[in-house]
Design an enzyme around this catalytic site. Structure first.
Site, mmCIF file in Angstrom:
data_model
loop_
_atom_site.group_PDB
_atom_site.id
_atom_site.type_symbol
_atom_site.label_atom_id
_atom_site.label_comp_id
_atom_site.label_asym_id
_atom_site.label_seq_id
_atom_site.Cartn_x
_atom_site.Cartn_y
_atom_site.Cartn_z
ATOM 1 N N TYR A 25 0.830 -1.200 0.000
ATOM 2 C CA TYR A 25 0.000 0.000 0.000
ATOM 3 C C TYR A 25 0.866 1.252 0.000
ATOM 4 O O TYR A 25 0.629 2.190 -0.783
ATOM 5 C CB TYR A 25 -0.926 0.002 1.223
ATOM 6 C CG TYR A 25 -1.655 1.311 1.423
ATOM 7 C CD1 TYR A 25 -2.752 1.646 0.637
ATOM 8 C CD2 TYR A 25 -1.226 2.232 2.382
ATOM 9 C CE1 TYR A 25 -3.412 2.849 0.798
ATOM 10 C CE2 TYR A 25 -1.875 3.434 2.554
ATOM 11 C CZ TYR A 25 -2.972 3.742 1.761
ATOM 12 O OH TYR A 25 -3.600 4.956 1.927
ATOM 13 N N HIS A 279 0.130 12.931 -6.785
ATOM 14 C CA HIS A 279 -0.311 11.994 -5.748
ATOM 15 C C HIS A 279 0.655 10.826 -5.634
ATOM 16 O O HIS A 279 0.256 9.688 -5.357
ATOM 17 C CB HIS A 279 -1.729 11.487 -6.047
ATOM 18 C CG HIS A 279 -2.581 11.301 -4.820
ATOM 19 N ND1 HIS A 279 -3.543 12.209 -4.447
ATOM 20 C CD2 HIS A 279 -2.616 10.325 -3.883
ATOM 21 C CE1 HIS A 279 -4.141 11.791 -3.350
ATOM 22 N NE2 HIS A 279 -3.586 10.648 -2.978
#
Length: 394
Positions: A25, A279
């Site tokens: 992640y 991002h």
């Protein structure tokens, strides 16, 4: 746990300590991760001008940011779920940032809620906000942040819908809801006993601390992904800045700018700063890197608001590169998450020490003694670099 000699060492240490789903992640991007790789490669390709025989015995790394003096032109950017990489992780990271004299920004989707982080530090920190369909929830969050003296608001605008992150589905973090997903993650956690004991057992509760009012006290990772999918607002436009401004009277920073036209709009509509960012390669894959986007944006609006940047930063040398390209401050992302996951607050503190030491060397060898003097004059232009390479090969 060995001590890292560089930020890249912390990545490897985090890979060994964190459960597979959690490391993936933090480490992963969207789709084929083209932009994630570009962020690193394009930043590495930025060539600095080495200058000699300058007095560089005294180097000042401090700078002013939104009326505050900070020790380094560096901050810890917002990272969702970072608090799961160490026991009550965001609190530990905020303490490390405070001790180093740099800003810390708490994510909307943090494990630790605003009040817990505020109780763990003595100085104001920043808060990051997404545009959520539930405007009452947003208003309450901003009121809470303001009541806890958060000193700046980062409004992230590049996530009207979540990007497709295939690593999360392959690792079992997403895509396997319910008991099956829980069992898969538990098995991965058991293979990392130090994390399982420190965070899995003693780091509870494992939830989105700021979203408990809407998700409830029993929320977990499955609720996180369901909430993201259904509550981020794809209808958001520049007009919604009026709503944010009406609820927030401190510095407002727009995160997720990659185009000079969007930067102009942010300046025109009263933002105090922008963060040039894709991002971390976790949204639209295939877009340009921060290093490529930053220069034109800084040239277009750098005299109207504070331009910051993130993406691909792995060293103090990378920080110097982005400052020379036009950023006034650089936000760390994965780098501090790796350090936190490796060694908690000590890891983040040590990472910031590494960044500072690397910056001092880079500045000395470019003949620079003040942050204000880091500009494009410290770079070898692309044209000059190409000509030099062509001449060498002739």
């Amino acid at each position: 746990m060995g001590k890292a000699a560089s930020a890249l060492d912390y990545r490897e240490l985090a890979r060994r300590r964190l459960p597979h789903f959690l490391f993936e992640y933090v480490d992963g991007g969207s789709y084929g991760e083209v932009t994630l790789r570009r962020n690193i490669a394009d930043l590495e390709a930025v060539a600095l001008r080495q200058r000699v025989l300058n007095n560089v015995s005294e180097i000042d790394l401090s700078t002013e940011l939104f009326g505050q003096r900070i020790r380094l032109p560096v901050g810890l950017g917002p990272i969702g779920l970072a608090g799961l990489t160490a026991r009550r992780g965001e609190v530990q990271a905020a303490r490390a940032a405070e001790a180093a004299g740099v800003p810390f920004c708490l994510s909307t989707v943090s494990a630790c809620p605003l009040a817990e982080v505020a109780a763990g530090v003595t100085k104001p920190f920043w808060f990051q906000l997404y545009m959520i369909r539930d405007r009452v929830f947003m208003r309450d969050l901003m009121q809470t942040a303001r009541g806890l003296d958060c000193s700046a608001l980062i409004f992230t605008v590049d996530m009207p819908v979540p990007g497709s992150r295939y690593r999360d589905q392959r690792s079992g973090l997403a895509g396997a809801p319910g008991v099956l997903g829980d069992m898969r993650r538990v098995w991965q956690a058991l293979k990392r006993p130090s994390w399982a004991w420190d965070v899995g057992i003693h780091g509870r509760p494992h939830q989105l601390g700021n979203a408990v009012p809407v998700l409830g006290n029993d929320s977990g990772l499955n609720d996180y992904f369901a909430w993201m999918s259904s509550n981020f607002d794809p209808t958001v436009t520049w007009k919604d800045l009026d709503f944010i401004r009406s609820e927030w009277n401190g510095p407002l920073i727009i995160k997720g700018i990659l185009d000079p036209e969007d930067a102009h709009d942010a300046a025109r509509l009263g933002a105090d700063g922008i963060i040039v960012s894709n991002h971390g390669g976790r949204q639209l894959d295939g877009v340009q890197s921060t290093a490529v986007a930053l220069g034109p944006i800084a040239e277009a609006v750098g005299d109207q608001l504070t331009v910051m940047a993130d993406g691909g930063v792995r060293s103090g040398l990378d920080v110097v590169r982005l400052l020379a390209l036009g950023a006034k401050t650089v936000l760390l992302g994965r780098a501090w998450a790796y350090a936190l996951g490796s060694d908690g607050q000590r890891g983040v503190a040590h990472l910031l020490q590494l960044i500072e030491a690397e910056m001092r060397v880079a500045m000395a060898l470019t003949g620079t003694t003040r942050i204000a003097d880091l500009d494009r004059s410290k770079l070898v232009s692309a044209e000059a670099g190409a000509n030099n390479r062509a001449a060498a090969l002739a």
